[in-house]
Design an enzyme around this catalytic site. Structure first.
Site, PDB file in Angstrom:
ATOM      1  N   GLU A  31       0.828  -1.211   0.000  1.00 48.87           N
ATOM      2  CA  GLU A  31       0.000   0.000   0.000  1.00 48.87           C
ATOM      3  C   GLU A  31       0.862   1.262   0.000  1.00 48.87           C
ATOM      4  OE1 GLU A  31      -2.781  -0.305   3.247  1.00 48.87           O
ATOM      5  OE2 GLU A  31      -4.143  -1.518   2.052  1.00 48.87           O
ATOM      6  N   GLU A  87      -6.283  -8.314   0.040  1.00 43.70           N
ATOM      7  CA  GLU A  87      -6.647  -8.267   1.459  1.00 43.70           C
ATOM      8  C   GLU A  87      -8.128  -7.963   1.598  1.00 43.70           C
ATOM      9  OE1 GLU A  87      -4.603  -5.360   3.777  1.00 43.70           O
ATOM     10  OE2 GLU A  87      -2.651  -5.872   2.949  1.00 43.70           O
TER      11      GLU A  87
END
Ligand code: GAL
Length: 662
Positions: free
Chosen positions: A159, A312
């Site tokens: 991320e 995720e």
């Protein structure tokens, strides 16, 4: 800007299955637990784990040292149990020694404050020292594990999302601007520095847009956003190129946050073999399924319409909202199968085993604190079995979409600046409203960049593109000329790529396209205020527009200042909507435009809250409601989840799903 795919793909990792698993952080646990983990993983059908995401301090406990023994044992353990490894480079969380020995690797916020170690993502994208250490650990990981049979994919960093206003970033910002503008005069011109006397006389005067007394120069801020996205991408590419050199056959990804403001994901996706995303809709959000669908549609589109990876999600609650709700029974399965319906060939979680310590100890895992008997693990296990059962028929298949929603980060960045007319206009919310209308109308939707080839779509929807380049405008015109139907929302085509307002307040070519003679004024609405139009109410925004004589259809505002002026305009196949109609009205409008364009819903007459998606030969039907529903599905099919034959209609209970093969 369309994605070219030449290297390895997700199919090289899935090998005809749906990947199922998640981030695995075994360094938090004694080694006995690892053996228990693989037993439970196998029982749950886990075939993929992501290792090493936050392992830098353990792999490199002091500068240049290497501790690979524990990871060697884990790689072998996974392989021995038939579990593939998505191996991460650990570069999103540098070890504390790096900040201590090299404080210049730490980013600074716009007030000049350092972001210290003690959390994660505390690195400056512009720091040479950080980049050197990151490249070195990546090189050694790739050399050591590139030939390991458990390795299925590389996961670079995690991320990417760190901004930096510090001194080294100031230098790389200047370099970036020099490459872009060549001369300081060109920069001053593009930024409009004549306003408020901001003209720069020397490159050293050009800084990141640090804390200032009042509103900042918007083009300066816009370029800083572009620069940040590019610098983070440069960090990704450095590591990607290293692993690619060692293992050209292994696909590479980095996980996006959904519709995250800091990263031009269209541009990034071009550099990935696999597009992956982290997705955490709020279980309490009545529109959670739609917000999931939006991200899934966008991620699939970034993957060029092909399979993508849900890197995720949460099996239960997250722990970073104000109040964090668990997923009610069945919801994890439903949302996971929704992702598969919309193109995911990998359903993974953060994280395998819920932590007992650290900042995320109250964030769920696939196996929670309640352990093997806990509901979360039991539901995960059931889902794993189902994904294994359907994986062979699903993996690799694409999803056709006749409708595209246009989205562009640069336009979002430019439109979200200080000094705009309404802070109520939140770009992601506007996009959500338009996508919701299409989702509720059961029209399968892709996303596209305004400069992409739009010819595959019968209907193109622009929720809002405040900034449009000339190339994008020409692209829209060519699309309509070529027979496409275009529906545009308000505040579109206002600024050029330097955030300079176009003459007339809206691009003249677009005014001509939509049948707008003059755009007199914008009339933003207050929160909760609405405006009456003929047959519906508008929210958020309204416009004082004078129609051109050749407009074909006008739906007027009623009453108030704008009485009789067009709220909606149509000229040929181009529609302009100068307010945000209430949800049912927007749905009605888009349903009509779609029908005119020859686009049909996936299934007719679906009950509210039921979603249907065709993926390859399969029809996924998902009940997002808690009440039993009967769904008409003409013909005879087999439900791959139950093995049952289904003829003409189907009953789905609370959160029920059917995957029909005809
Ligand atoms: C993601 C992140 C994970 C974990 C997760 C919790 O943003 O990549 O490491 O923090 O959120 O929801």
């Amino acid at each position: 800007m369309t994605r070219e795919r030449t290297g390895p793909t997700l199919a090289d990792a899935t090998r005809g299955r749906v990947l199922f698993g998640g981030d695995y952080n075994p360094e938090q646990w004694p080694e006995e637990v690892w053996h228990e983990d693989v037993r439970l993983m196998q029982a749950a059908g886990v075939n993929s784990v992501t290792l090493g995401v936050f392992s830098w301090a353990k792999l490199e406990p002091s500068p240049g040292a290497r501790e690979f023994g524990w990871l060697d044992r884990l790689m072998d353990l996974m392989h021995d149990h038939g579990i593939g490894v998505v191996l991460a480079t650990p570069t999103s969380s540098p070890p504390p020694w790096m900040g201590r020995l090299h404080p210049e690797t730490l980013p600074r916020d716009e007030n000049g404050q350092i972001e210290w170690w003690g959390s994660r993502q505390h690195f400056s994208h512009s720091s040479d020292t950080y980049r050197r250490y990151a490249a070195a650990i990546t090189e050694d990981l790739a050399a050591r594990y590139g030939g390991h049979p458990a390795l299925t994919m590389w996961h670079i960093n995690n991320e990417y999302c760190t901004f930096d206003w510090g001194d080294e970033a100031a230098t790389t910002f200047r370099d970036w601007l020099r490459r872009k503008y060549g001369t300081l005069d060109a920069l001053n011109e593009a930024w409009g520095t004549a306003f408020w006397g901001q003209g720069h006389g020397d490159w050293d005067e050009v800084l990141p847009p640090r804390r200032a007394h009042y509103m900042k120069n918007p083009t300066h801020v816009l370029d800083f956003r572009r620069f940040t996205s590019d610098m983070l991408l440069e960090c990704y590419v450095i590591e990607r190129d290293i692993v690619r050199r060692h293992t050209p056959h292994i696909p590479v990804t980095t996980n996006f946050m959904p519709m995250w403001v800091g990263q031009d994901a269209w541009r990034w996706a071009e550099e990935e073999d696999v597009v992956s995303v982290d997705l955490y809709p709020d279980p309490r959000d009545p529109l959670g399924a739609q917000s999931g669908a939006l991200v899934q549609d966008m991620t699939r589109s970034q993957a060029g319409g092909g399979p993508w990876m849900l890197m995720e999600q949460a099996a239960g609650p997250v722990n970073w909202r104000g109040v964090n709700h668990p997923k009610p029974r069945g919801l994890n399965r439903l949302w996971s199968l929704q992702a598969v319906a919309r193109g995911a060939d990998a359903v993974c979680y953060f994280q395998w085993r819920q932590s007992r310590q650290g900042a995320e100890k109250f964030h769920s895992g696939m196996i929670g604190h309640a352990g093997e008997q806990g509901r979360t693990y039991q539901e995960v296990k059931r889902l794993g079995a189902e994904l294994a059962a359907i994986g062979g028929q699903v993996a690799g298949h694409r999803i056709g979409a006749d409708v595209a929603v246009l989205f562009d980060w640069h336009s979002w960045w430019a439109g979200a600046q200080d000094g705009r007319l309404s802070s109520e206009v939140d770009h992601p919310q506007v996009v959500r409203s338009w996508h919701r209308a299409l989702w509720e109308a059961h029209l399968t939707t892709a996303f596209a960049h305004p400069e992409h080839d739009l010819s595959p779509y019968r209907l193109v929807v622009v929720p809002q593109l405040y900034l449009l380049t000339d190339a994008a405008i020409e692209n829209l015109l060519a699309y309509v000329r070529g027979g496409g139907t275009l529906v545009s929302g308000f505040l579109t085509g206002i600024a050029d790529e330097d955030d300079r307002v176009r003459p007339g307040g809206m691009d003249a070519r677009l005014r001509e396209l939509f049948g707008i003679r003059t755009l007199h004024e914008w009339w933003p609405l207050d929160a909760g205020e609405d405006v009456e139009c003929d047959g519906f109410r508008g929210t958020l925004w309204s416009e004082e527009i004078e129609a051109a004589a050749d407009a074909d259809e006008i739906v007027p505002y009623k009453g108030g200042e704008l009485d009789g002026l067009p709220a909606v305009l149509r000229k040929g196949r181009a529609w302009y909507v100068s307010t945000l109609p209430e949800p049912a009205e927007l749905r009605g409008l888009l349903t009509r435009a779609a029908a005119d364009a020859g686009v049909r819903p996936v299934l007719e007459g679906l009950p509210d809250g039921v979603e249907a998606v065709r993926r390859g030969e399969l029809l996924f039907v998902l009940n997002h409601g808690r009440d039993e529903v009967t769904v008409v599905v003409p013909g005879t099919h087999r439900d791959l989840l139950t093995g049952a034959e289904v003829t003409d209609s189907l009953i789905l209970g609370r959160y029920g799903v059917a995957v029909l093969q005809s």
